[in-house]
Write a protein that holds these residues in place. Structure first.
Motif, PDB file in Angstrom:
ATOM      1  N   GLU A  69      42.886  -9.014  22.153  1.00  0.00           N
ATOM      2  CA  GLU A  69      43.295  -8.065  21.195  1.00  0.00           C
ATOM      3  C   GLU A  69      44.142  -7.039  21.729  1.00  0.00           C
ATOM      4  O   GLU A  69      44.555  -6.385  21.152  1.00  0.00           O
ATOM      5  CB  GLU A  69      42.132  -7.816  20.097  1.00  0.00           C
ATOM      6  CG  GLU A  69      41.414  -8.705  19.475  1.00  0.00           C
ATOM      7  CD  GLU A  69      40.213  -8.457  19.002  1.00  0.00           C
ATOM      8  OE1 GLU A  69      39.980  -7.070  18.923  1.00  0.00           O
ATOM      9  OE2 GLU A  69      39.238  -9.030  18.433  1.00  0.00           O
ATOM     10  N   GLY A  70      43.953  -6.751  23.121  1.00  0.00           N
ATOM     11  CA  GLY A  70      44.890  -5.787  23.670  1.00  0.00           C
ATOM     12  C   GLY A  70      43.918  -4.282  23.194  1.00  0.00           C
ATOM     13  O   GLY A  70      44.539  -3.286  23.796  1.00  0.00           O
ATOM     14  N   LYS A  71      42.742  -4.381  22.988  1.00  0.00           N
ATOM     15  CA  LYS A  71      42.059  -3.147  22.775  1.00  0.00           C
ATOM     16  C   LYS A  71      41.612  -2.443  23.988  1.00  0.00           C
ATOM     17  O   LYS A  71      41.266  -1.406  24.083  1.00  0.00           O
ATOM     18  CB  LYS A  71      40.841  -3.288  22.010  1.00  0.00           C
ATOM     19  CG  LYS A  71      40.972  -3.734  20.612  1.00  0.00           C
ATOM     20  CD  LYS A  71      39.663  -4.032  19.829  1.00  0.00           C
ATOM     21  CE  LYS A  71      39.944  -4.534  18.318  1.00  0.00           C
ATOM     22  NZ  LYS A  71      38.659  -4.888  17.571  1.00  0.00           N
ATOM     23  N   GLY A  72      41.570  -3.190  24.985  1.00  0.00           N
ATOM     24  CA  GLY A  72      41.307  -2.500  26.581  1.00  0.00           C
ATOM     25  C   GLY A  72      41.625  -3.782  27.320  1.00  0.00           C
ATOM     26  O   GLY A  72      42.243  -4.557  27.045  1.00  0.00           O
ATOM     27  N   LEU A  73      41.284  -3.349  28.701  1.00  0.00           N
ATOM     28  CA  LEU A  73      41.445  -4.444  29.681  1.00  0.00           C
ATOM     29  C   LEU A  73      40.259  -4.172  30.527  1.00  0.00           C
ATOM     30  O   LEU A  73      40.057  -3.121  31.312  1.00  0.00           O
ATOM     31  CB  LEU A  73      42.755  -4.297  30.516  1.00  0.00           C
ATOM     32  CG  LEU A  73      42.915  -5.296  31.361  1.00  0.00           C
ATOM     33  CD1 LEU A  73      43.455  -6.462  30.929  1.00  0.00           C
ATOM     34  CD2 LEU A  73      44.499  -4.864  32.213  1.00  0.00           C
ATOM     35  N   ILE A  74      39.532  -5.217  30.699  1.00  0.00           N
ATOM     36  CA  ILE A  74      38.040  -5.079  31.770  1.00  0.00           C
ATOM     37  C   ILE A  74      38.222  -6.388  32.434  1.00  0.00           C
ATOM     38  O   ILE A  74      38.439  -7.541  31.882  1.00  0.00           O
ATOM     39  CB  ILE A  74      36.743  -5.193  30.702  1.00  0.00           C
ATOM     40  CG1 ILE A  74      36.981  -4.013  29.715  1.00  0.00           C
ATOM     41  CG2 ILE A  74      35.759  -5.336  31.581  1.00  0.00           C
ATOM     42  CD1 ILE A  74      35.807  -3.923  28.645  1.00  0.00           C
ATOM     43  N   MET A  75      38.246  -6.179  33.826  1.00  0.00           N
ATOM     44  CA  MET A  75      38.306  -7.249  34.535  1.00  0.00           C
ATOM     45  C   MET A  75      37.124  -7.119  35.528  1.00  0.00           C
ATOM     46  O   MET A  75      36.493  -6.200  35.973  1.00  0.00           O
ATOM     47  CB  MET A  75      39.695  -6.875  35.477  1.00  0.00           C
ATOM     48  CG  MET A  75      40.863  -6.517  34.714  1.00  0.00           C
ATOM     49  SD  MET A  75      41.813  -7.746  33.823  1.00  0.00           S
ATOM     50  CE  MET A  75      42.711  -8.527  35.155  1.00  0.00           C
ATOM     51  N   ILE A  89      32.778  -4.882  38.170  1.00  0.00           N
ATOM     52  CA  ILE A  89      33.397  -4.732  37.014  1.00  0.00           C
ATOM     53  C   ILE A  89      34.378  -3.568  37.052  1.00  0.00           C
ATOM     54  O   ILE A  89      34.024  -2.412  37.172  1.00  0.00           O
ATOM     55  CB  ILE A  89      32.583  -5.065  35.875  1.00  0.00           C
ATOM     56  CG1 ILE A  89      31.692  -6.301  35.751  1.00  0.00           C
ATOM     57  CG2 ILE A  89      33.618  -4.775  34.500  1.00  0.00           C
ATOM     58  CD1 ILE A  89      32.517  -7.563  35.280  1.00  0.00           C
ATOM     59  N   ILE A  90      35.573  -3.408  36.491  1.00  0.00           N
ATOM     60  CA  ILE A  90      36.414  -2.535  36.106  1.00  0.00           C
ATOM     61  C   ILE A  90      37.038  -2.599  34.894  1.00  0.00           C
ATOM     62  O   ILE A  90      37.546  -3.667  34.641  1.00  0.00           O
ATOM     63  CB  ILE A  90      37.067  -1.992  37.207  1.00  0.00           C
ATOM     64  CG1 ILE A  90      37.881  -0.351  37.201  1.00  0.00           C
ATOM     65  CG2 ILE A  90      38.309  -2.928  37.595  1.00  0.00           C
ATOM     66  CD1 ILE A  90      38.422  -0.038  38.489  1.00  0.00           C
ATOM     67  N   GLY A  91      37.105  -1.423  34.051  1.00  0.00           N
ATOM     68  CA  GLY A  91      37.805  -1.654  33.008  1.00  0.00           C
ATOM     69  C   GLY A  91      38.389  -0.225  32.436  1.00  0.00           C
ATOM     70  O   GLY A  91      38.140   0.806  32.386  1.00  0.00           O
ATOM     71  N   SER A 118      37.412   2.019  44.854  1.00  0.00           N
ATOM     72  CA  SER A 118      38.810   2.862  45.096  1.00  0.00           C
ATOM     73  C   SER A 118      39.883   2.087  44.900  1.00  0.00           C
ATOM     74  O   SER A 118      40.896   2.290  44.262  1.00  0.00           O
ATOM     75  CB  SER A 118      38.656   3.762  46.220  1.00  0.00           C
ATOM     76  OG  SER A 118      37.698   4.705  46.325  1.00  0.00           O
ATOM     77  N   GLU A 119      40.218   1.020  45.600  1.00  0.00           N
ATOM     78  CA  GLU A 119      41.241   0.149  45.638  1.00  0.00           C
ATOM     79  C   GLU A 119      41.181  -0.682  44.012  1.00  0.00           C
ATOM     80  O   GLU A 119      42.566  -0.692  43.566  1.00  0.00           O
ATOM     81  CB  GLU A 119      40.971  -1.045  46.628  1.00  0.00           C
ATOM     82  CG  GLU A 119      42.041  -1.866  46.965  1.00  0.00           C
ATOM     83  CD  GLU A 119      42.176  -2.791  48.106  1.00  0.00           C
ATOM     84  OE1 GLU A 119      42.371  -4.070  48.093  1.00  0.00           O
ATOM     85  OE2 GLU A 119      41.467  -2.611  49.156  1.00  0.00           O
ATOM     86  N   ALA A 120      40.301  -1.077  43.605  1.00  0.00           N
ATOM     87  CA  ALA A 120      40.377  -1.589  42.370  1.00  0.00           C
ATOM     88  C   ALA A 120      40.875  -0.431  41.239  1.00  0.00           C
ATOM     89  O   ALA A 120      41.628  -0.783  40.354  1.00  0.00           O
ATOM     90  CB  ALA A 120      39.129  -2.127  41.624  1.00  0.00           C
ATOM     91  N   ALA A 121      40.122   0.657  41.332  1.00  0.00           N
ATOM     92  CA  ALA A 121      40.633   1.825  40.565  1.00  0.00           C
ATOM     93  C   ALA A 121      42.115   2.279  40.392  1.00  0.00           C
ATOM     94  O   ALA A 121      42.669   2.293  39.552  1.00  0.00           O
ATOM     95  CB  ALA A 121      39.696   3.013  40.545  1.00  0.00           C
TER      96      ALA A 121
END
Length: 194
Positions: A69-75, A89-91, A118-121
């Motif tokens: 839905e594009g409400k967020g992006l959790i990866m 997990i990061i989002g 830190s790299e993911a963020a």
């Protein structure tokens, strides 16, 4: 919040050492095991410990729906050499109590101390401001979690205020620092890093 580009589960963000990708059903067991570790859950506001498998499965389903839905992006965060094995997990997504979209993350204990978060963020913050045209991000770190504070500071966040948040794993209210990063700060930092 996020554009069509990110709303398909083939969307990935690659860094030097990591893949950030949509979570899948097969990730639920690793999420339950890693996130449910008392040492990990204790450093977050929302993770229970232990985390039952059915909660991890529900999390994956909710995340996929929100991403679509594009409400967020959790990866899911994975090493590039092992893209099928989650390490965390990061989002970025909305929170009713937050004045702007919120950056949240956790990393499994076996992977602490390597600079992976830190790299993911840095990568997801870049995606938010560059692809989604974001204006501002907020985040928080418990006062007794200096590693999380360093992740935010390395990504350009600035401490904004100190307050309290309820920790599900601890079952109590704990002191936490709020952080913020606006588009001007991101552009300034991006210009200095390039």
């Amino acid at each position: 919040m996020f554009p069509d580009l990110t709303r398909d589960d083939v969307f990935r963000i690659e860094t030097r050492r990591l893949w950030l990708r949509w979570p899948t059903a097969r990730d639920a067991e690793a999420v339950a095991r890693l996130a449910g570790d008392p040492a990990v859950a204790r450093m977050t506001a929302q993770l229970p410990s232990p985390m039952p498998l059915h909660e991890a499965e529900g999390f994956v389903l909710r995340v996929r729906a929100g991403n679509t839905e594009g409400k967020g992006l959790i990866m899911v965060v994975c090493r590039r050499a092992s893209p099928g094995q989650p390490v965390g997990i990061i989002g970025i997504g909305p929170r009713p109590e937050a004045p702007a979209p919120h950056l949240g993350y956790w990393l499994g204990r076996p992977y602490w101390g390597e600079g992976l978060m830190s790299e993911a963020a840095a990568a997801i913050v870049e995606a938010y401001f560059a692809y989604a045209g974001g204006r501002e991000l907020v985040s928080s770190a418990m006062v007794d979690n200096p590693a999380s504070r360093r992740v935010l500071e390395k990504s350009g966040f600035v401490a904004d205020s100190c307050g309290e948040i309820f920790s599900v794993a601890r079952g109590e209210t704990v002191a936490a620092d709020s952080f913020r990063l606006d588009r001007a700060g991101w552009l300034d930092r991006r210009g200095r890093v390039s």
